[in-house]
Design a protein around this motif. Structure first.
Motif, PDB file in Angstrom:
ATOM      1  N   ARG A 115       1.574   5.373  -1.577  1.00 35.77           N
ATOM      2  CA  ARG A 115       0.936   6.565  -2.106  1.00 35.77           C
ATOM      3  C   ARG A 115       1.664   7.066  -3.339  1.00 35.77           C
ATOM      4  O   ARG A 115       1.059   7.596  -4.251  1.00 35.77           O
ATOM      5  N   HIS A 167       1.773   4.085 -16.073  1.00 35.11           N
ATOM      6  CA  HIS A 167       0.990   5.150 -15.449  1.00 35.11           C
ATOM      7  C   HIS A 167      -0.455   4.719 -15.224  1.00 35.11           C
ATOM      8  O   HIS A 167      -1.038   5.012 -14.183  1.00 35.11           O
ATOM      9  N   GLN A 168      -1.031   4.008 -16.181  1.00 36.31           N
ATOM     10  CA  GLN A 168      -2.415   3.553 -16.039  1.00 36.31           C
ATOM     11  C   GLN A 168      -2.567   2.536 -14.915  1.00 36.31           C
ATOM     12  O   GLN A 168      -3.517   2.598 -14.136  1.00 36.31           O
ATOM     13  N   GLU A 212      -2.348   4.325 -11.666  1.00 39.16           N
ATOM     14  CA  GLU A 212      -3.570   5.105 -11.469  1.00 39.16           C
ATOM     15  C   GLU A 212      -4.708   4.226 -10.951  1.00 39.16           C
ATOM     16  O   GLU A 212      -5.477   4.629 -10.078  1.00 39.16           O
ATOM     17  N   GLN A 213      -4.825   3.014 -11.481  1.00 37.68           N
ATOM     18  CA  GLN A 213      -5.860   2.073 -11.047  1.00 37.68           C
ATOM     19  C   GLN A 213      -5.694   1.696  -9.577  1.00 37.68           C
ATOM     20  O   GLN A 213      -6.665   1.393  -8.903  1.00 37.68           O
ATOM     21  N   ARG A 214      -4.472   1.722  -9.082  1.00 37.54           N
ATOM     22  CA  ARG A 214      -4.204   1.374  -7.692  1.00 37.54           C
ATOM     23  C   ARG A 214      -4.144   2.607  -6.791  1.00 37.54           C
ATOM     24  O   ARG A 214      -3.741   2.512  -5.636  1.00 37.54           O
ATOM     25  N   ALA A 215      -4.476   3.770  -7.322  1.00 36.63           N
ATOM     26  CA  ALA A 215      -4.465   5.050  -6.601  1.00 36.63           C
ATOM     27  C   ALA A 215      -3.073   5.380  -6.080  1.00 36.63           C
ATOM     28  O   ALA A 215      -2.907   5.875  -4.969  1.00 36.63           O
ATOM     29  N   ILE A 216      -2.056   5.100  -6.891  1.00 37.15           N
ATOM     30  CA  ILE A 216      -0.673   5.417  -6.557  1.00 37.15           C
ATOM     31  C   ILE A 216      -0.217   6.533  -7.484  1.00 37.15           C
ATOM     32  O   ILE A 216      -0.372   6.448  -8.696  1.00 37.15           O
ATOM     33  N   THR A 217       0.353   7.576  -6.918  1.00 31.56           N
ATOM     34  CA  THR A 217       0.862   8.687  -7.704  1.00 31.56           C
ATOM     35  C   THR A 217       2.204   8.289  -8.315  1.00 31.56           C
ATOM     36  O   THR A 217       3.100   7.844  -7.600  1.00 31.56           O
ATOM     37  N   HIS A 275       0.860  -1.185   0.000  1.00 35.56           N
ATOM     38  CA  HIS A 275       0.000   0.000   0.000  1.00 35.56           C
ATOM     39  C   HIS A 275       0.895   1.233   0.000  1.00 35.56           C
ATOM     40  O   HIS A 275       1.486   1.584   1.011  1.00 35.56           O
TER      41      HIS A 275
END
Length: 126
Positions: free
Chosen positions: A36, A50-51, A54-59, A34
């Motif tokens: 960020r 990047h996609q 993004e799906q995992r809510a990671i910047t 987990h």
């Protein structure tokens, strides 16, 4: 290799020397802890990377390659923390068995890297 914010390895994945970095990243992304933010170099600046982040809510803090038309945003201040990743790769290379790659069998070599990582980053810090 995936490391935490303090530069300690969390996940190891060994690929062939001639294999693209994307194949290793593809194997590690489903098992990311987990997080960020993911800091990586330009080799990982692809659309699918990047996609998937993004799906995992990671910047993603990955600078774009110069030839790309669309340059995704990244935080240069956060990217300066990448030296911890480089240091993480450098420390196990102080072990003669790893930097000379005595072990030709991939399983034994991965075990040597794992042992070195546990000793260097986890036992020595206690």
């Amino acid at each position: 290799m995936v490391c935490d914010g303090r530069g300690r390895p969390l996940r190891l994945h060994l690929t062939e020397g001639q294999r693209s970095d994307h194949k290793g990243a593809e194997a590690l992304i489903p098992h990311l802890p987990h997080a960020r933010v993911l800091i990586a170099d330009k080799a990982y600046a692809s659309r699918w990377m990047h996609q998937s982040l993004e799906q995992r809510a990671i910047t993603a803090c990955i600078p774009a390659q110069r030839q790309r038309r669309h340059l995704p945003e990244y935080d240069p201040v956060t990217y300066r923390q990448r030296h911890r990743i480089e240091n993480m790769f450098a420390k196990p290379k102080d072990w003669r068995r790893i930097h000379t790659r005595y072990d030709r069998c991939a399983d034994i070599f991965l075990a040597a890297i794992t042992f070195a990582a546990i000793f260097i980053f986890w036992i020595n810090e206690s």
